[in-house]
Design an enzyme around this catalytic site. Structure first.
Site, short mmCIF file in Angstrom:
data_model
loop_
_atom_site.label_atom_id
_atom_site.label_comp_id
_atom_site.label_asym_id
_atom_site.label_seq_id
_atom_site.Cartn_x
_atom_site.Cartn_y
_atom_site.Cartn_z
N LYS A 89 -11.45 25.08 34.01
CA LYS A 89 -10.55 23.92 34.05
C LYS A 89 -11.35 22.69 33.70
O LYS A 89 -12.43 22.45 34.26
CB LYS A 89 -9.98 23.77 35.48
CG LYS A 89 -8.99 22.62 35.59
CD LYS A 89 -7.61 23.01 35.14
CE LYS A 89 -6.71 21.84 34.81
NZ LYS A 89 -6.92 21.29 33.42
N GLN A 110 -18.32 19.41 35.64
CA GLN A 110 -16.98 19.87 36.05
C GLN A 110 -17.05 21.02 37.05
O GLN A 110 -16.19 21.13 37.93
CB GLN A 110 -16.20 20.29 34.79
CG GLN A 110 -14.69 20.29 34.96
CD GLN A 110 -14.07 18.91 34.85
OE1 GLN A 110 -14.44 18.12 33.99
NE2 GLN A 110 -13.12 18.62 35.72
N LYS A 125 -15.09 22.54 29.65
CA LYS A 125 -14.84 21.26 28.94
C LYS A 125 -14.82 21.55 27.45
O LYS A 125 -15.43 22.52 27.00
CB LYS A 125 -15.97 20.27 29.24
CG LYS A 125 -15.63 18.84 28.92
CD LYS A 125 -14.89 18.19 30.07
CE LYS A 125 -14.37 16.82 29.73
NZ LYS A 125 -13.93 16.12 30.95
N ASP A 165 -9.06 13.82 28.21
CA ASP A 165 -10.29 13.07 28.52
C ASP A 165 -10.29 11.93 27.50
O ASP A 165 -9.22 11.57 26.98
CB ASP A 165 -11.53 13.98 28.39
CG ASP A 165 -12.78 13.37 29.02
OD1 ASP A 165 -12.93 13.45 30.25
OD2 ASP A 165 -13.61 12.77 28.29
P1 NDP Z 1 -9.54 6.88 27.45
O1 NDP Z 1 -9.76 7.39 26.09
O2 NDP Z 1 -8.15 6.73 27.98
O3 NDP Z 1 -10.26 5.48 27.66
C1 NDP Z 1 -11.62 5.34 27.45
C2 NDP Z 1 -11.96 3.86 27.49
O4 NDP Z 1 -13.36 3.69 27.43
C3 NDP Z 1 -11.38 3.10 26.31
O5 NDP Z 1 -11.10 1.79 26.71
C4 NDP Z 1 -12.51 3.14 25.29
O6 NDP Z 1 -12.48 2.06 24.39
C5 NDP Z 1 -13.72 3.06 26.19
N1 NDP Z 1 -14.85 3.82 25.61
C6 NDP Z 1 -14.89 5.14 25.34
N2 NDP Z 1 -16.06 5.48 24.80
C7 NDP Z 1 -16.77 4.35 24.74
C8 NDP Z 1 -18.07 4.05 24.28
N3 NDP Z 1 -18.87 5.01 23.78
N4 NDP Z 1 -18.49 2.77 24.40
C9 NDP Z 1 -17.69 1.81 24.90
N5 NDP Z 1 -16.44 2.02 25.34
C10 NDP Z 1 -16.00 3.29 25.27
O7 NDP Z 1 -10.38 7.87 28.41
P2 NDP Z 1 -10.28 8.06 29.99
O8 NDP Z 1 -9.91 6.79 30.65
O9 NDP Z 1 -9.46 9.26 30.23
O10 NDP Z 1 -11.78 8.45 30.36
C11 NDP Z 1 -12.75 7.48 30.77
C12 NDP Z 1 -13.87 8.17 31.52
O11 NDP Z 1 -13.35 8.84 32.68
C13 NDP Z 1 -14.63 9.25 30.73
O12 NDP Z 1 -15.97 9.28 31.18
C14 NDP Z 1 -13.94 10.54 31.19
O13 NDP Z 1 -14.76 11.66 31.03
C15 NDP Z 1 -13.71 10.21 32.66
N6 NDP Z 1 -12.68 10.98 33.37
C16 NDP Z 1 -11.40 11.05 32.89
C17 NDP Z 1 -10.44 11.75 33.61
C18 NDP Z 1 -9.02 11.78 33.18
O14 NDP Z 1 -8.20 12.35 33.93
N7 NDP Z 1 -8.63 11.21 32.06
C19 NDP Z 1 -10.78 12.47 34.84
C20 NDP Z 1 -12.14 12.26 35.30
C21 NDP Z 1 -13.04 11.56 34.55
P3 NDP Z 1 -11.38 1.95 23.21
O15 NDP Z 1 -10.12 1.51 23.91
O16 NDP Z 1 -11.93 0.94 22.29
O17 NDP Z 1 -11.26 3.31 22.62
O1 2IT Z 2 -13.40 14.88 33.65
C1 2IT Z 2 -12.33 15.31 34.15
O2 2IT Z 2 -12.28 15.71 35.32
C2 2IT Z 2 -11.12 15.29 33.32
N1 2IT Z 2 -11.18 14.82 32.18
C3 2IT Z 2 -9.84 15.87 33.84
C4 2IT Z 2 -9.87 17.37 33.77
C5 2IT Z 2 -8.57 18.05 34.09
O3 2IT Z 2 -8.54 19.27 33.87
O4 2IT Z 2 -7.62 17.43 34.54
#
Ligand code: NDP
Ligand code: 2IT
Length: 450
Positions: A89, A110, A125, A165
């Site tokens: 997952k 993860q 992942k 992600d």
């Molecule tokens: P999104 O794609 O929705 O948002 C990512 C944000 O971070 C955007 O604003 C993006 O900018 C910015 N960003 C991404 N990469 C970079 C970079 N290299 N340098 C600067 N800014 C960057 O992703 P999420 O919000 O889903 O994910 C954010 C973090 O949370 C990641 O580390 C992910 O692994 C983690 N995460 C996500 C989960 C989920 O359920 N979605 C669960 C647990 C962890 P821009 O808008 O310009 O693209």
């Molecule tokens: O980093 C994370 O935990 C996620 N991007 C969410 C994974 C999931 O299976 O909901």
């Protein structure tokens, strides 16, 4: 401990040039010293040697045609890391920086994150080095379809369940599910993060950000404090950052920054979350456009960031929530936060703090919630989505949110109690790593050498 150093040295030799992966492994293995020292069983069963080697790594070509008829080729990945606690997952990331090291570090984290939730989910992942920026809906759809043309054969509700992600949200999950259904003829819960119209769970979209803020509040409550009235720095402006900011307001805290890949926004009176949602969830615009509505806000472009870190962590605040990407908070950033009086760092992103930054935060003994504990609310709610799909039910927002809060409290208590058990009270890095490891390692031993 030689045994841990030997394992890391062997890993570097056999999986060359994967620095993010080594960083994640080193942090976990170093915390395990106190438990490995006294357990002949873990050593005899070669648990850590098996843990650092994925059960399966799938790499594939993703060819697709853009709107002008040009052919592009990307690299696709799915790392099925560990299935001792349940089906693999974890999310899929579409970002130009994706490579084997990034996907392996995320898959490795993860395993432990999923174990901490207490739910029956293994670790995996995937993703692609595809850049969705500037691509039309049709291009995104064709890319997702091509990605699934290979991935469909490896996934399913009891084998491997992807989600979103960075760069993968409800739109991409929709296109991928559609192609999966076409190729397999099955309508099942092979993905989470689905639309509410066809099998998604209420509160999944909000869960990672909300969960991280619940976690921060539990950390503060442990010190008879709360988020109420706290000024908060948030990085990112995507799924996690937006819902972290929304929950901060609900708990009467004030987010004063957010950021994206082009720059950082600072708004002293508080970030206008509704506007950030509109810019990012709707039009997918740069945060710089925010100034057209709020001329009193400040925007710092990436070109003007300090050479040793990130502009977002240089503002004075009580708490920091890194919610964008890995290694976005450096040692110099950590030192600045602490000298500016910050009392809490809670990670919504995966591995956002460099190793040196983590050392500074731990040495300062401020409340520090590592990503694998603090951002586990997303994957936990994905498992709640799987449970609803399997039983053909749909729970209310309140039911899911209540379960999410219980899970986050349980993760905090588990990490905190385990840290105290190993004589390092408050060290949630150690507590989370040991508690998660015990669950995974004991399951691996019971399942034999596989
Ligand atoms: P999104 O794609 O929705 O948002 C990512 C944000 O971070 C955007 O604003 C993006 O900018 C910015 N960003 C991404 N990469 C970079 C970079 N290299 N340098 C600067 N800014 C960057 O992703 P999420 O919000 O889903 O994910 C954010 C973090 O949370 C990641 O580390 C992910 O692994 C983690 N995460 C996500 C989960 C989920 O359920 N979605 C669960 C647990 C962890 P821009 O808008 O310009 O693209
Ligand atoms: O980093 C994370 O935990 C996620 N991007 C969410 C994974 C999931 O299976 O909901």
């Amino acid at each position: 401990m030689n045994y841990i150093h030997d394992t890391i040295a062997h890993l570097k030799q056999t999986s060359p040039a994967q620095c993010e992966f080594y960083q994640a492994v080193e942090e976990v293995l170093e915390s395990l010293e106190p438990i490995l020292e006294n357990s002949a069983d873990y050593q005899k069963n070669a648990i850590i040697q098996r843990l650092v080697e994925p059960e399966r790594q799938i790499m594939f070509r993703v060819p697709w045609v853009d709107d002008d008829g040009n052919i592009h080729v990307n690299k696709g990945y799915r790392i099925e890391f560990n299935s001792s606690l349940g089906p693999y997952k974890g999310g899929l990331r579409f970002h130009p920086s994706v490579n084997a090291s990034i996907i392996k570090f995320l898959g490795f984290e993860q395993i432990f994150k999923n174990a901490l939730t207490g739910l029956p989910i293994g670790g995996g992942k995937g993703g692609a080095n595809f850049d969705p920026k500037g691509r039309s809906d049709s291009e995104i759809m064709r890319f997702c379809q091509s990605f699934i043309n290979e991935l469909y054969r490896h996934i399913g509700p009891t084998t491997d369940v992807p989600a979103g992600d960075i760069g993968v949200g409800a739109r991409e999950i929709g296109y991928m599910f559609g192609q999966y259904k076409r190729l397999t003829g099955r309508y099942d819960g092979a993905f989470t993060g689905k639309s509410l119209l066809w099998g998604g769970s209420l509160a999944r979209k909000e869960a990672t950000g909300y969960g991280a803020v619940y976690f921060a509040n539990y950390m503060l409550q442990d010190n008879d404090d709360s988020l109420k009235g706290k000024r908060c720095l948030v990085s990112g402006a995507g799924n996690v950052a937006i819902y972290a900011m929304e929950k901060l307001y609900q708990l009467e805290a004030k987010p004063i920054t957010c950021s994206d890949s082009s720059g950082t926004l600072y708004h002293e009176s508080g970030i206008d979350v509704a506007l950030v949602k509109k810019l990012k969830e709707g039009a997918r615009e740069s945060l710089a456009v925010y100034l057209e509505t709020h001329s009193d806000a400040k925007y710092i472009a990436c070109a003007d960031y300090p050479s040793d870190g990130h502009a977002v962590w240089r503002f004075v605040a009580d708490a920091a929530f890194p919610c964008a990407t890995q290694n976005e908070l450096t040692e110099a950033d950590a030192r600045t936060l602490i000298s500016n009086g910050c009392i809490l760092v809670c990670e919504g992103a995966n591995m956002p703090s460099t190793k040196e930054a983590v050392d500074v935060l731990l040495a300062a003994k401020i409340a520090y919630g590592p990503g694998k504990a603090a951002n586990a609310g997303g994957v936990a709610t994905s498992q709640l989505e799987m449970a609803q799909n399997a039983s053909m039910q749909m729970w209310t927002f309140e039911e899911v949110d209540t379960k999410l809060q219980q899970i986050m409290k349980n993760i905090f208590d588990t990490a905190s109690n385990t840290a105290a058990e190993f004589d390092q009270p408050g060290n949630l890095v150690l507590g989370a790593n040991i508690a998660a490891f015990r669950r995974v390692a004991d399951a691996m031993i019971e399942q034999g050498v596989v």
